[in-house]
Design a protein around this motif. Structure first.
Motif, PDB file in Angstrom:
ATOM      1  N   SER A   1     -22.452-110.749 177.795  1.00 17.71           N
ATOM      2  CA  SER A   1     -22.325-109.700 178.814  1.00 17.71           C
ATOM      3  C   SER A   1     -22.472-108.305 178.218  1.00 17.71           C
ATOM      4  O   SER A   1     -22.682-107.336 178.949  1.00 17.71           O
ATOM      5  CB  SER A   1     -20.981-109.823 179.525  1.00 17.71           C
ATOM      6  N   LYS A   2     -22.365-108.189 176.889  1.00 16.29           N
ATOM      7  CA  LYS A   2     -22.540-106.890 176.239  1.00 16.29           C
ATOM      8  C   LYS A   2     -24.018-106.590 175.967  1.00 16.29           C
ATOM      9  O   LYS A   2     -24.360-105.477 175.584  1.00 16.29           O
ATOM     10  CB  LYS A   2     -21.739-106.828 174.942  1.00 16.29           C
ATOM     11  N   LEU A   3     -24.865-107.596 176.169  1.00 16.83           N
ATOM     12  CA  LEU A   3     -26.297-107.413 175.925  1.00 16.83           C
ATOM     13  C   LEU A   3     -27.106-107.379 177.214  1.00 16.83           C
ATOM     14  O   LEU A   3     -28.254-106.928 177.218  1.00 16.83           O
ATOM     15  CB  LEU A   3     -26.826-108.534 175.024  1.00 16.83           C
TER      16      LEU A   3
ATOM     17  N   ASP B   1     -19.436-116.770 179.190  1.00 13.04           N
ATOM     18  CA  ASP B   1     -20.060-115.678 178.453  1.00 13.04           C
ATOM     19  C   ASP B   1     -20.239-116.159 177.018  1.00 13.04           C
ATOM     20  O   ASP B   1     -19.281-116.272 176.260  1.00 13.04           O
ATOM     21  CB  ASP B   1     -19.162-114.438 178.494  1.00 13.04           C
ATOM     22  N   SER B   2     -21.470-116.452 176.628  1.00 13.82           N
ATOM     23  CA  SER B   2     -21.737-117.015 175.297  1.00 13.82           C
ATOM     24  C   SER B   2     -21.437-116.029 174.177  1.00 13.82           C
ATOM     25  O   SER B   2     -21.273-116.427 173.025  1.00 13.82           O
ATOM     26  CB  SER B   2     -23.201-117.453 175.200  1.00 13.82           C
ATOM     27  N   ARG B   3     -21.427-114.740 174.515  1.00 11.93           N
ATOM     28  CA  ARG B   3     -21.216-113.660 173.542  1.00 11.93           C
ATOM     29  C   ARG B   3     -22.276-113.676 172.449  1.00 11.93           C
ATOM     30  O   ARG B   3     -22.051-113.220 171.315  1.00 11.93           O
ATOM     31  CB  ARG B   3     -19.799-113.715 172.954  1.00 11.93           C
ATOM     32  N   ILE B   4     -23.442-114.209 172.806  1.00 14.79           N
ATOM     33  CA  ILE B   4     -24.545-114.300 171.848  1.00 14.79           C
ATOM     34  C   ILE B   4     -25.829-114.435 172.650  1.00 14.79           C
ATOM     35  O   ILE B   4     -25.827-114.355 173.876  1.00 14.79           O
ATOM     36  CB  ILE B   4     -24.317-115.505 170.891  1.00 14.79           C
ATOM     37  N   ALA B   5     -26.954-114.647 171.989  1.00 16.44           N
ATOM     38  CA  ALA B   5     -28.232-114.823 172.687  1.00 16.44           C
ATOM     39  C   ALA B   5     -29.153-115.692 171.852  1.00 16.44           C
ATOM     40  O   ALA B   5     -28.865-116.027 170.703  1.00 16.44           O
ATOM     41  CB  ALA B   5     -28.901-113.461 172.943  1.00 16.44           C
ATOM     42  N   SER B   6     -30.274-116.057 172.451  1.00  6.24           N
ATOM     43  CA  SER B   6     -31.371-116.761 171.803  1.00  6.24           C
ATOM     44  C   SER B   6     -30.913-118.020 171.078  1.00  6.24           C
ATOM     45  O   SER B   6     -30.166-118.820 171.643  1.00  6.24           O
ATOM     46  CB  SER B   6     -32.119-115.812 170.860  1.00  6.24           C
TER      47      SER B   6
ATOM     48  N   LEU C   1     -18.664-119.138 166.390  1.00 12.72           N
ATOM     49  CA  LEU C   1     -20.119-119.111 166.339  1.00 12.72           C
ATOM     50  C   LEU C   1     -20.609-117.880 165.576  1.00 12.72           C
ATOM     51  O   LEU C   1     -20.224-116.753 165.873  1.00 12.72           O
ATOM     52  CB  LEU C   1     -20.690-119.103 167.763  1.00 12.72           C
ATOM     53  N   LYS C   2     -21.460-118.129 164.577  1.00 12.54           N
ATOM     54  CA  LYS C   2     -21.993-117.046 163.747  1.00 12.54           C
ATOM     55  C   LYS C   2     -23.518-117.020 163.851  1.00 12.54           C
ATOM     56  O   LYS C   2     -24.166-118.065 163.973  1.00 12.54           O
ATOM     57  CB  LYS C   2     -21.599-117.253 162.289  1.00 12.54           C
TER      58      LYS C   2
ATOM     59  N   GLY D   1     -19.823-110.264 170.614  1.00 13.82           N
ATOM     60  CA  GLY D   1     -20.770-110.169 171.718  1.00 13.82           C
ATOM     61  C   GLY D   1     -21.901-109.180 171.531  1.00 13.82           C
ATOM     62  O   GLY D   1     -22.746-109.037 172.412  1.00 13.82           O
ATOM     63  N   GLU D   2     -21.932-108.505 170.377  1.00 17.83           N
ATOM     64  CA  GLU D   2     -22.990-107.539 170.100  1.00 17.83           C
ATOM     65  C   GLU D   2     -23.644-107.852 168.757  1.00 17.83           C
ATOM     66  O   GLU D   2     -23.098-108.601 167.949  1.00 17.83           O
ATOM     67  CB  GLU D   2     -22.419-106.123 170.065  1.00 17.83           C
TER      68      GLU D   2
END
Length: 281
Positions: free
Chosen positions: A90-92, A115-120, A154-155, A194-195
């Motif tokens: 949600s921060k992206l 909210d995965s707090r990540i992408a891709s 998750l990293k 999340g960023e």
């Protein structure tokens, strides 16, 4: 039944989507007056060809409308299914807000938003686990509890090939971008809360491999899969994967090609790794 819904920033291929049996709601990307649905009306190869040829007038991206989610949610809820939607941080993006608005129109009880707090390629790890739990017969609430626990561990690290797109996105100044490009500096970004924040800077790809290895090797929980991601960098990701496999006991991996929405900001040439870190004792 439980249905898994995601957005197109997960960057999974058609084959991966079919194998996992998930539903994807696409974001959009616009070049001048031409708008495309991410990975629907433009594929990765076409996108990067356009991106590379673009001058200073960079593409823009847009989140799905609430109506896009509403259509998908209603179809499943009307059949009696529960929905678990795993969405970009949600921060992206405002994608989660669109999904929330749709949920309020369709069903507050049968739709679960994460909210995965990540992408891709980072999202792949959550999606694959959710699908595994779904196939084991777990309920929507059980799936969400496990996925939200995974998110805490998750990293993701990604090395960019150019600073140009960070400048465009306002992440760094134009002057810094010019100097960095002249010095062949590759920024390495890390997903934090999340960023994406800068984790380091190296000069050249080989040093970026070593930098990410140092971050990963003592931190990774190898009982989970690992995902590698790249932005139109097929050879580089193979080299990076081989390097990591030589030094880390990775038992299960997946490779994800970064698509149009995320690629707008990473630019071509980015490579990275996502994994679940060991639990803190």
């Amino acid at each position: 039944m439980v249905k898994i819904v995601v957005d197109s920033t997960c960057d999974l291929s058609k084959e991966q989507i079919e194998r996992l049996d998930i539903t994807v709601v696409p974001l959009s990307v616009r070049f001048d007056d031409d708008e495309y649905l991410d990975s629907v009306t433009i594929n990765n190869e076409e996108f990067y060809e356009k991106l590379i040829l673009t001058g200073d007038d960079m593409p823009t991206t847009s989140q799905p409308s609430p109506k896009s989610f509403e259509k998908v949610f209603k179809e499943y809820v009307d059949k009696g299914d529960d929905v678990v939607a795993i969405l970009v941080s949600s921060k992206l993006s405002g994608t989660l807000q669109s999904a929330f608005n749709a949920k309020m129109e369709v069903s507050e009880d049968k739709i679960y938003l994460v909210d995965s707090r990540i992408a891709s390629f980072g999202t792949y790890l959550l999606i694959s686990e959710a699908c595994k739990l779904r196939d084991e017969g777990k309920s929507a609430s059980e799936i969400v509890i496990k996925i939200e626990h995974m998110i805490k561990n998750l990293k993701l690290y990604v090395c960019l090939n150019t600073l140009k797109y960070l400048v465009y996105g306002g992440r760094i100044s134009k002057a810094t971008g010019v100097v960095g490009t002249m010095l062949n500096i590759n920024p390495i970004l890390e997903a934090v809360d999340g960023e994406l924040v800068q984790s380091g800077k190296v000069r050249g790809k080989k040093l970026s491999y070593k930098f990410m290895l140092e971050k990963v090797k003592d931190d990774i929980d190898t009982s989970y899969p690992v995902s590698f991601g790249h932005a139109h960098a097929h050879k580089a990701i193979k080299d990076f994967e081989s390097f990591m496999l030589e030094h880390v006991d990775i038992k299960d991996k997946e490779t994800v090609s970064i698509g149009p929405t995320v690629g707008t900001y990473s630019g071509p040439g980015a490579i990275g790794i996502a994994y679940i870190k060991k639990e803190e004792k």
